[in-house]
Design a protein around this motif. Structure first.
Motif, short mmCIF file in Angstrom:
data_model
loop_
_atom_site.label_atom_id
_atom_site.label_comp_id
_atom_site.label_asym_id
_atom_site.label_seq_id
_atom_site.Cartn_x
_atom_site.Cartn_y
_atom_site.Cartn_z
N THR A 36 45.08 26.90 65.47
CA THR A 36 45.31 26.38 64.12
C THR A 36 44.28 25.32 63.73
OG1 THR A 36 47.65 26.76 64.53
CG2 THR A 36 47.10 25.43 62.62
N LYS A 37 43.94 24.43 64.66
CA LYS A 37 42.97 23.35 64.35
C LYS A 37 41.64 23.96 63.88
CE LYS A 37 43.99 19.17 67.02
NZ LYS A 37 45.39 19.39 67.29
N ALA A 38 41.18 24.98 64.62
CA ALA A 38 39.91 25.62 64.27
C ALA A 38 40.00 26.31 62.91
CB ALA A 38 39.52 26.63 65.35
N LEU A 39 41.16 26.88 62.65
CA LEU A 39 41.38 27.57 61.37
C LEU A 39 41.28 26.56 60.22
CD1 LEU A 39 42.24 30.54 60.72
CD2 LEU A 39 44.55 29.67 60.42
N ILE A 40 41.92 25.41 60.41
CA ILE A 40 41.90 24.38 59.37
C ILE A 40 40.47 23.90 59.13
CG2 ILE A 40 42.61 21.99 58.88
CD1 ILE A 40 45.33 22.71 60.22
N GLU A 41 39.70 23.73 60.22
CA GLU A 41 38.30 23.31 60.06
C GLU A 41 37.52 24.36 59.27
OE1 GLU A 41 37.06 20.35 60.51
OE2 GLU A 41 39.11 19.85 61.14
N GLY A 42 37.75 25.63 59.61
CA GLY A 42 37.06 26.73 58.91
C GLY A 42 37.42 26.78 57.43
N LEU A 43 38.66 26.45 57.12
CA LEU A 43 39.11 26.43 55.72
C LEU A 43 38.52 25.23 54.98
CD1 LEU A 43 42.81 27.43 56.36
CD2 LEU A 43 41.35 28.56 54.65
N LYS A 44 38.51 24.07 55.66
CA LYS A 44 38.01 22.85 55.00
C LYS A 44 36.52 22.97 54.68
CE LYS A 44 39.35 18.73 56.61
NZ LYS A 44 39.73 17.76 57.67
N SER A 45 35.78 23.61 55.61
CA SER A 45 34.33 23.75 55.38
C SER A 45 34.03 24.83 54.34
CB SER A 45 33.63 24.10 56.69
OG SER A 45 33.95 25.44 57.06
N GLY A 46 35.02 25.65 54.03
CA GLY A 46 34.80 26.72 53.06
C GLY A 46 34.28 27.99 53.71
N HIS A 47 34.06 27.96 55.05
CA HIS A 47 33.54 29.15 55.74
C HIS A 47 34.57 30.29 55.68
CE1 HIS A 47 30.96 31.36 58.43
NE2 HIS A 47 31.98 31.60 59.22
N ILE A 48 35.84 29.94 55.89
CA ILE A 48 36.90 30.95 55.78
C ILE A 48 37.35 30.99 54.31
CG2 ILE A 48 39.27 31.55 56.46
CD1 ILE A 48 38.79 30.24 59.13
N GLY A 49 37.40 32.21 53.77
CA GLY A 49 37.75 32.36 52.35
C GLY A 49 39.23 32.47 52.09
N GLY A 50 39.99 32.86 53.10
CA GLY A 50 41.44 32.99 52.90
C GLY A 50 42.13 33.26 54.22
N VAL A 51 43.37 32.82 54.32
CA VAL A 51 44.15 33.02 55.54
C VAL A 51 45.55 33.48 55.16
CG1 VAL A 51 45.28 31.81 57.46
CG2 VAL A 51 42.89 31.32 56.93
N ALA A 52 46.00 34.55 55.82
CA ALA A 52 47.38 35.02 55.64
C ALA A 52 48.06 35.04 57.00
CB ALA A 52 47.38 36.42 55.02
#
Ligand code: NAD
Length: 336
Positions: free
Chosen positions: A246-262
């Motif tokens: 989860t921590k890595a996912l949040i970092e990816g979302l905050k940086s904008g690298h990840i476009g969406g998570v379901a």
């Protein structure tokens, strides 16, 4: 079957469990007594008079609970789910408690929910629904992308992964897959390409998880794998929470690298998912952070929740309870 042997205590039951189990029990001639609380050593006294118990994923079936059950005369545990990691199987064997489960109910239910999440997250229908109800008919911020021509990468091509892959192929997507036990014939028939995980991470617009939790899949989505992914990637997990860090996912979302998570599952879902906490203060800061992103869609482990799946879970569970009470073997493949 006498009335004493046909009495069953059910735990951690919700209204939908009671509805479907009661319907199956009527046909099976069983008497079920439902409890909303979970079964654990301290609540085992409530089995009084039951020979069998019916439990779910969060009932605590460690040795101390099983020993308490034996003291109260319980001889069988029927799990109304596939996983059995909450049961001390070794202790159950020693104590001669029979354990059954429902290894497969409706892979369609879970695969179809995966697609529901992908479509909702991509086309932002959850946000559009809220806007329109507020008479906000603006389209700003609701731009999605065509699935047609994009690449989906699936980790795991078992019962659920294969159905999800076939539906995604129906949208005209290129589908990549990784599985340590590939099904080459199926892949050929359905135009799916088996590749390694690195290729999945590097080439997919949507990465979707359909593998069990094992040492190999634990945190398979983490800092390193996210770094390999395409900017704007959509990550989908309907499998088990711990597949995603989860921590890595949040970092990816905050940086904008990840476009969406379901997500339909979450690392720390125990005690949160399946419960109504609407009047309480959420104590999980990572879940609170995830819920704050406009491009994160979370459902609370509901992918299995269809009429067909609940009917099948109840049918198999009740049939095994009935068989146990009348001294017959469990349905094939359902003994743990
Ligand atoms: P399955 O056993 O039919 O398929 C699992 C597949 O994963 C198998 O093909 C297996 O070879 C593969 N696999 C094993 N290790 C792997 C790895 N390291 N990398 C990639 N693949 C690997 O199971 P299924 O019924 O398709 O279920 C898949 C997942 O969905 C399970 O984890 C299950 O817990 C989860 N599930 C979720 C819900 C829900 O409501 N969200 C409901 C049912 C199942």
């Amino acid at each position: 079957m006498d009335s004493a042997t046909s009495f069953v205590a059910g735990y951690d039951t919700k209204p939908y469990d009671r509805e479907y189990l009661s319907a199956a029990a009527r046909i099976g001639g069983l008497h079920l007594r439902f409890h909303e609380f979970r079964l654990e050593a301290s609540t085992a006294f409530s089995t009084e008079g039951a020979k069998s118990v019916c439990v779910f994923v969060n009932d605590d079936m460690r040795r101390s609970t099983l020993e308490a059950l034996v003291r109260h005369g319980v001889r069988m545990v029927a799990l109304r789910c596939a996983g059995f990691n909450n049961v001390d199987i070794e202790a159950a064997k020693e104590l001669e408690i029979a354990v059954s489960r429902v290894p497969s109910y409706s892979p369609h239910a879970v695969a179809e929910h995966t697609i529901a999440l992908i479509l909702t997250l991509n086309r932002k229908t959850h946000r559009a629904f809220n806007r329109v109800r507020e008479l906000n008919f603006s389209l700003n911020g609701l731009v999605g992308f065509d699935l047609h021509g994009k690449t989906a990468g699936l980790i795991g091509t078992g019962k659920i992964g294969r159905i999800a892959a076939q539906i995604l192929r129906g949208f005209g997507m290129r589908v990549l897959a990784f599985d340590p036990f590939p099904n080459s014939e199926w892949a050929l028939q359905n135009g799916v390409d088996y590749v390694d995980t690195e290729t999945i991470f590097k080439q997919s617009d949507i990465v979707s998880l359909h593998a069990p939790l094992t040492p190999e899949t634990d945190h398979i989505i983490g800092t390193d794998s996210i770094a390999m992914m395409k900017p704007g990637v959509m990550v989908v997990n309907v499998s088990r929470g711990r597949l995603v860090h989860t921590k890595a996912l949040i970092e990816g979302l905050k940086s904008g690298h990840i476009g969406g998570v379901a997500l339909d599952v979450y690392e720390e879902e125990e005690g949160v998912f399946f419960e109504d906490l609407s009047g309480e203060v959420l104590q999980d800061d990572e879940l609170a952070r995830l819920l704050s992103f406009p491009n994160v869609l979370i459902t609370a482990h509901q992918a299995f929740l269809t009429h067909e799946a609940l009917s099948e879970i109840s049918r198999v569970t009740v049939e095994n309870l009935r068989r146990f009470a009348s001294g017959q073997p469990f349905l094939e493949g359902t003994a743990v």
